[in-house]
Design a protein around this motif. Structure first.
Motif, mmCIF file in Angstrom:
data_model
loop_
_atom_site.group_PDB
_atom_site.id
_atom_site.type_symbol
_atom_site.label_atom_id
_atom_site.label_comp_id
_atom_site.label_asym_id
_atom_site.label_seq_id
_atom_site.Cartn_x
_atom_site.Cartn_y
_atom_site.Cartn_z
ATOM 1 N N SER A 54 0.794 -1.021 0.027
ATOM 2 C CA SER A 54 -0.078 0.090 0.301
ATOM 3 C C SER A 54 0.755 1.270 0.051
ATOM 4 C CB SER A 54 -0.835 0.428 0.947
ATOM 5 O OG SER A 54 -0.505 0.114 2.260
ATOM 6 N N LEU A 55 2.027 1.252 0.300
ATOM 7 C CA LEU A 55 2.838 2.744 0.545
ATOM 8 C C LEU A 55 3.249 2.155 -0.764
ATOM 9 C CD1 LEU A 55 4.541 2.144 4.170
ATOM 10 C CD2 LEU A 55 2.847 3.657 3.478
ATOM 11 N N CYS A 69 -1.340 0.039 -8.544
ATOM 12 C CA CYS A 69 -1.587 -1.180 -8.416
ATOM 13 C C CYS A 69 -0.407 -1.432 -8.943
ATOM 14 C CB CYS A 69 -3.064 -1.256 -8.869
ATOM 15 S SG CYS A 69 -4.226 -0.692 -8.401
ATOM 16 N N ARG A 70 0.143 -1.419 -10.136
ATOM 17 C CA ARG A 70 1.075 -2.308 -10.589
ATOM 18 C C ARG A 70 2.299 -2.118 -9.549
ATOM 19 N NH1 ARG A 70 0.221 0.125 -15.418
ATOM 20 N NH2 ARG A 70 1.727 1.968 -15.204
ATOM 21 N N ALA A 71 2.414 -0.954 -8.750
ATOM 22 C CA ALA A 71 3.805 -0.696 -8.260
ATOM 23 C C ALA A 71 3.455 -1.373 -5.880
ATOM 24 C CB ALA A 71 4.032 0.355 -7.532
ATOM 25 N N ALA A 72 1.990 -1.549 -6.375
ATOM 26 C CA ALA A 72 1.723 -2.330 -5.234
ATOM 27 C C ALA A 72 2.229 -3.603 -5.281
ATOM 28 C CB ALA A 72 0.353 -1.934 -4.827
ATOM 29 N N THR A 73 1.603 -4.335 -6.770
ATOM 30 C CA THR A 73 1.914 -5.534 -7.030
ATOM 31 C C THR A 73 2.771 -6.062 -7.241
ATOM 32 O OG1 THR A 73 -0.468 -5.623 -9.098
ATOM 33 C CG2 THR A 73 1.370 -7.620 -8.768
ATOM 34 N N ARG A 74 4.127 -5.249 -7.463
ATOM 35 C CA ARG A 74 5.798 -5.896 -7.353
ATOM 36 C C ARG A 74 5.707 -6.113 -6.026
ATOM 37 N NH1 ARG A 74 5.852 -1.616 -11.467
ATOM 38 N NH2 ARG A 74 6.672 -0.213 -10.290
ATOM 39 N N MET A 75 5.446 -4.917 -5.276
ATOM 40 C CA MET A 75 6.434 -4.940 -3.676
ATOM 41 C C MET A 75 5.075 -6.231 -3.524
ATOM 42 S SD MET A 75 7.968 -3.634 -2.107
ATOM 43 C CE MET A 75 8.352 -1.464 -1.863
ATOM 44 N N ALA A 76 4.204 -6.132 -3.700
ATOM 45 C CA ALA A 76 3.722 -8.009 -2.887
ATOM 46 C C ALA A 76 4.838 -8.659 -3.503
ATOM 47 C CB ALA A 76 2.128 -7.675 -3.198
ATOM 48 N N GLU A 77 4.726 -9.099 -4.311
ATOM 49 C CA GLU A 77 5.702 -9.712 -4.748
ATOM 50 C C GLU A 77 6.895 -10.419 -4.705
ATOM 51 O OE1 GLU A 77 5.364 -9.282 -8.905
ATOM 52 O OE2 GLU A 77 3.137 -10.964 -9.183
ATOM 53 N N ARG A 78 7.570 -8.959 -4.516
ATOM 54 C CA ARG A 78 9.135 -8.915 -3.671
ATOM 55 C C ARG A 78 8.669 -9.819 -2.274
ATOM 56 N NH1 ARG A 78 10.484 -2.851 -4.987
ATOM 57 N NH2 ARG A 78 10.208 -3.221 -7.410
ATOM 58 N N SER A 94 -6.299 0.936 -0.770
ATOM 59 C CA SER A 94 -6.378 0.066 -0.805
ATOM 60 C C SER A 94 -6.042 -1.218 -1.523
ATOM 61 C CB SER A 94 -7.795 -0.077 0.263
ATOM 62 O OG SER A 94 -8.023 0.945 1.451
ATOM 63 N N VAL A 95 -5.076 -2.021 -0.202
ATOM 64 C CA VAL A 95 -4.695 -3.284 -1.234
ATOM 65 C C VAL A 95 -5.120 -4.673 -0.187
ATOM 66 C CG1 VAL A 95 -2.714 -2.148 -2.481
ATOM 67 C CG2 VAL A 95 -3.023 -3.493 -0.019
ATOM 68 N N THR A 96 -5.609 -5.717 -1.149
ATOM 69 C CA THR A 96 -5.624 -7.110 0.001
ATOM 70 C C THR A 96 -4.490 -7.834 -0.734
ATOM 71 O OG1 THR A 96 -8.306 -6.166 0.107
ATOM 72 C CG2 THR A 96 -7.243 -8.450 0.525
ATOM 73 N N VAL A 97 -4.251 -8.568 0.332
ATOM 74 C CA VAL A 97 -2.966 -9.112 0.026
ATOM 75 C C VAL A 97 -2.547 -10.738 0.719
ATOM 76 C CG1 VAL A 97 -1.298 -7.299 -1.265
ATOM 77 C CG2 VAL A 97 -0.560 -9.176 1.268
ATOM 78 N N SER A 98 -2.840 -12.243 -0.602
ATOM 79 C CA SER A 98 -2.884 -13.436 0.838
ATOM 80 C C SER A 98 -1.363 -13.729 0.656
ATOM 81 C CB SER A 98 -3.493 -14.287 -0.594
ATOM 82 O OG SER A 98 -2.698 -14.571 -1.630
ATOM 83 N N ALA A 117 -3.583 3.162 2.503
ATOM 84 C CA ALA A 117 -2.247 4.675 2.833
ATOM 85 C C ALA A 117 -2.777 5.607 1.999
ATOM 86 C CB ALA A 117 -0.759 3.492 2.522
ATOM 87 N N GLY A 118 -2.215 6.726 2.377
ATOM 88 C CA GLY A 118 -2.653 7.839 1.652
ATOM 89 C C GLY A 118 -2.134 9.008 2.023
ATOM 90 N N PRO A 119 -2.590 10.350 1.648
ATOM 91 C CA PRO A 119 -1.383 11.609 2.460
ATOM 92 C C PRO A 119 -2.431 11.591 4.095
ATOM 93 C CG PRO A 119 -3.404 11.863 1.099
ATOM 94 C CD PRO A 119 -3.235 10.660 0.649
ATOM 95 N N VAL A 120 -1.731 11.959 5.034
ATOM 96 C CA VAL A 120 -1.117 12.165 6.440
ATOM 97 C C VAL A 120 -1.711 13.176 6.614
ATOM 98 C CG1 VAL A 120 -0.102 12.596 8.506
ATOM 99 C CG2 VAL A 120 0.504 11.139 6.574
#
Length: 124
Positions: A54-55, A69-78, A94-98, A117-120
């Motif tokens: 999410s970050l 979402c591509r960046a989130a997918t890459r990070m989840a895979e890492r 918002s992301v959901t991972v397994s 994740a989002g702006p503070v």
């Protein structure tokens, strides 16, 4: 000095049965404890993967939803996780991972986690 009365022949070896039963109970408890520990570790790993994904998505949000979402997918895979869902709501992602892992017994344990994740914003 002290004479113990003789034991009946049928009681010989009864202590061995008790010791075997106690050892078997200890082994079962240890295996159960290990399974619980592995489930907790999988849950924490999934949560960490969701948080970092999410970050990563929030960091790429300025480039568009698809890029985020591509960046989130890459990070989840890492993090050895699989992206289940990625959505953008305004400036928040918002992301959901397994996450799946093999347990000592040879089975598979899985966990799912959600992060946003989002702006503070501050109340100043």
């Amino acid at each position: 000095m002290f004479d113990t009365p003789p034991r009946p022949e049928r009681e010989r070896g009864s202590a061995t049965i008790i010791v075997v039963a106690v050892i078997a109970a200890i082994v079962v408890i240890a295996l159960a404890w290990g399974a619980v520990a592995q489930a907790r570790a999988a849950r924490h790993h999934a949560k960490m993967a969701a948080d970092t994904a999410s970050l990563a998505a929030a960091q790429h949000l300025s480039l568009g939803e698809a890029s985020a979402c591509r960046a989130a997918t890459r990070m989840a895979e890492r993090n050895s996780a699989r992206m289940r869902d990625c959505s953008v709501d305004g400036e928040a992602v918002s992301v959901t991972v397994s996450y799946r892992d093999t347990v000592v017994s040879g089975g598979v344990i899985s966990a799912e986690a959600h992060a946003r994740a989002g702006p503070v914003t501050t109340g100043v």
